[in-house]
Design an enzyme around this catalytic site. Structure first.
Site, PDB file in Angstrom:
ATOM      1  N   GLY A 104       0.803  -1.213   0.000  1.00 21.16           N
ATOM      2  CA  GLY A 104       0.000   0.000   0.000  1.00 21.16           C
ATOM      3  C   GLY A 104       0.835   1.261   0.000  1.00 21.16           C
ATOM      4  N   CYS A 120      -4.521 -12.501   3.837  1.00 24.16           N
ATOM      5  CA  CYS A 120      -4.717 -13.609   2.903  1.00 24.16           C
ATOM      6  C   CYS A 120      -5.352 -14.807   3.598  1.00 24.16           C
ATOM      7  CB  CYS A 120      -3.418 -14.027   2.243  1.00 24.16           C
ATOM      8  SG  CYS A 120      -3.691 -15.165   0.866  1.00 24.16           S
ATOM      9  N   THR A 171      -5.803  -8.268   1.668  1.00 20.60           N
ATOM     10  CA  THR A 171      -4.954  -8.734   0.579  1.00 20.60           C
ATOM     11  C   THR A 171      -4.500  -7.535  -0.245  1.00 20.60           C
ATOM     12  OG1 THR A 171      -6.631  -8.924  -1.166  1.00 20.60           O
ATOM     13  CG2 THR A 171      -6.486 -10.760   0.410  1.00 20.60           C
ATOM     14  N   CYS A 204      -8.935 -13.641  -3.988  1.00 14.54           N
ATOM     15  CA  CYS A 204      -8.054 -14.662  -3.433  1.00 14.54           C
ATOM     16  C   CYS A 204      -7.932 -15.792  -4.438  1.00 14.54           C
ATOM     17  CB  CYS A 204      -8.634 -15.190  -2.123  1.00 14.54           C
ATOM     18  SG  CYS A 204      -7.578 -16.396  -1.286  1.00 14.54           S
TER      19      CYS A 204
END
Length: 450
Positions: A54, A201, A345, A379
């Site tokens: 990020g 995750c 994620t 995912c």
């Protein structure tokens, strides 16, 4: 190329758990050594805390918006890790060295890298304090500090990693131990865990289970193995469509799932794992293991605990649609450190980054944010060495699939996107701020229909 949105990057890139940090740099000997950098100024128009997925993504976007000299990134780690590939490293399908690059190489050119740790946030005074009491002021603050792993909260586990039977794909120091434990397996229980905390995750704990089961079949050891998934959750996956597909796989491969069981202790000398029954207070169950893969408890970084920018649990308190802080209008959050009610994620970060870029732009121009984040995340559920399910969904746990076919089916193409395409697109697309999620591609693929 748009497929980068499907990847569950599983992390924010760099942050390690506190008890493992001192030795991190020794793990990848091929890394370039970078000289420590300190702030050349004590004020930046945009200050980014965290050099993970990020933080790097937003620093690239902010550089293009206001110029490199006005942006700084605070990040202590010398190495940046592409953690999604660790699922395949733990299964022996990829090399650990491919997951790492020097942080200096991913910081956007011209953006100031302040190689230090954040010690305190003072949003009422528009400043943060770093190590050695260094004070940096800002006009806008982007918090991208990721989360923290807590292996030490499981009794006996830190020292248990000295055993050849225990591994964890969540750390650069333990992911290769997973592969060694899998290779050394002979017969008995192969146990995989999911903790009673938020995790990054959330699909990864069972991805390695499916890969391990496939490896044991390939090597002829499957008849002597009992595959066990002990999860603190009450479901196998939070989106019903993909849960149904996974339960079919679990049934066909004779995998044992125990819901609402949380790992509390490891006894490596006896090869025992102790689990608490979350539905019956005080009840525990001891399992013998021949192989144990641990997903550790996780939580917000220490600096965010009891911070003015955080909620009661320590997560950065942001508006779930704009990513703007609920109290401080010049503070923003992205990724794992936030309390956004979606999976943690980097696929989510991709979607968030495009929205946050527009949010900050609007505020810089004195306007109210209009673009809204829908909670998109994804995912890629790897189910074999050549198959994966592409799960994509929103805040409401409803499928939000990009391709006009059923993505809950196991596909070879989905696996190759995860294993081969995504690493390239991560380094050259997402981190450079060019990818904001697959929404435009989805609209095109579905001819504008939802």
């Amino acid at each position: 190329m748009a497929a980068v949105g499907f990847v569950s990057f599983c992390a924010s890139g760099c942050p390690m758990m506190s008890w493992l940090r001192p030795g991190t740099a020794k793990m990848v000997s091929s890394q370039l050594h970078t000289t420590a950098r300190s702030a050349t100024k004590d004020y930046y128009e945009v200050l980014v805390l965290g050099g993970g997925t990020g933080g790097i993504t937003m620093s690239a976007r902010m550089k293009r918006r206001i110029g490199a000299g006005n942006v700084a990134v605070v990040e202590p780690s010398e190495n940046h890790f592409y953690q999604p590939i660790w699922t395949l490293v733990g299964a022996g399908a990829k090399q650990l060295a491919t997951s790492s690059r020097p942080t200096a190489s991913v910081i956007p050119s011209g953006v100031q890298w302040i190689q230090s740790r954040v010690e305190k946030l003072e949003p009422d005074k528009n400043c943060v304090y770093l190590e050695n009491n260094q004070k940096i002021s800002y006009k806008y603050l982007i918090i991208a500090l990721g989360l923290q792993l807590h292996y030490e909260k499981i009794k006996g586990l830190p020292e248990g990693f000295n055993s050849p039977k225990i591994g964890s794909n969540y750390s650069v120091l333990t992911v290769e131990k997973t592969w060694k434990a899998l290779q050394g397996f002979q017969e008995g229980n192969a146990i995989f865990t999911f903790p009673n905390t938020p995790v990054k995750c959330a699909g990864a704990p069972q991805k390695i289970m499916y890969l391990s089961e496939a490896y044991l079949r390939k090597t002829g050891k499957r008849p002597k193995a009992k595959i066990i998934f002990n999860t603190s959750l009450g479901v196998i996956f939070g989106v019903q469509k993909y849960a149904d597909a996974l339960l079919e796989i679990i049934k066909s491969r004779d995998i044992n799932v125990n819901y609402r069981y949380n790992l509390t202790e490891v006894r490596p000398d006896k090869q025992e794992a102790v689990f608490e029954n979350l539905d019956k207070i005080g009840e525990t169950k001891v399992y013998q293991y021949e192989m144990l893969h641990v997903t550790p408890p996780m939580g917000p970084p220490d600096v965010l605990l009891n911070s003015p920018v955080s909620d009661a649990s320590g997560w950065v308190d942001v508006n779930k649609e704009t990513l703007q802080h609920k109290k401080y209008p010049n503070v923003f959050g992205i990724g794992d450190c936030t309390n956004l009610p979606t999976s943690k994620t980097a696929a989510a970060i991709a979607g968030q980054s495009g929205i946050l870029d527009k949010t900050i732009s609007s505020i810089m121009n004195g306007k109210a944010p209009v673009k809204k984040y829908d909670g998109y995340t994804s995912c890629p559920l790897v189910t074999n060495y050549n198959r994966a399910i592409l799960a994509e969904f929103d805040y409401n746990a409803q499928p939000l699939e990009t391709f006009p076919f059923d993505q809950s089916k196991e596909r070879l193409t989905s696996f190759h996107m995860k294993a081969d395409m995504m690493p390239f697109l991560y380094w050259h697309g997402l981190l450079k701020g060019y990818w904001g999620g697959p929404a435009p591609i989805r609209k095109l693929m579905h001819l504008g229909l939802k």
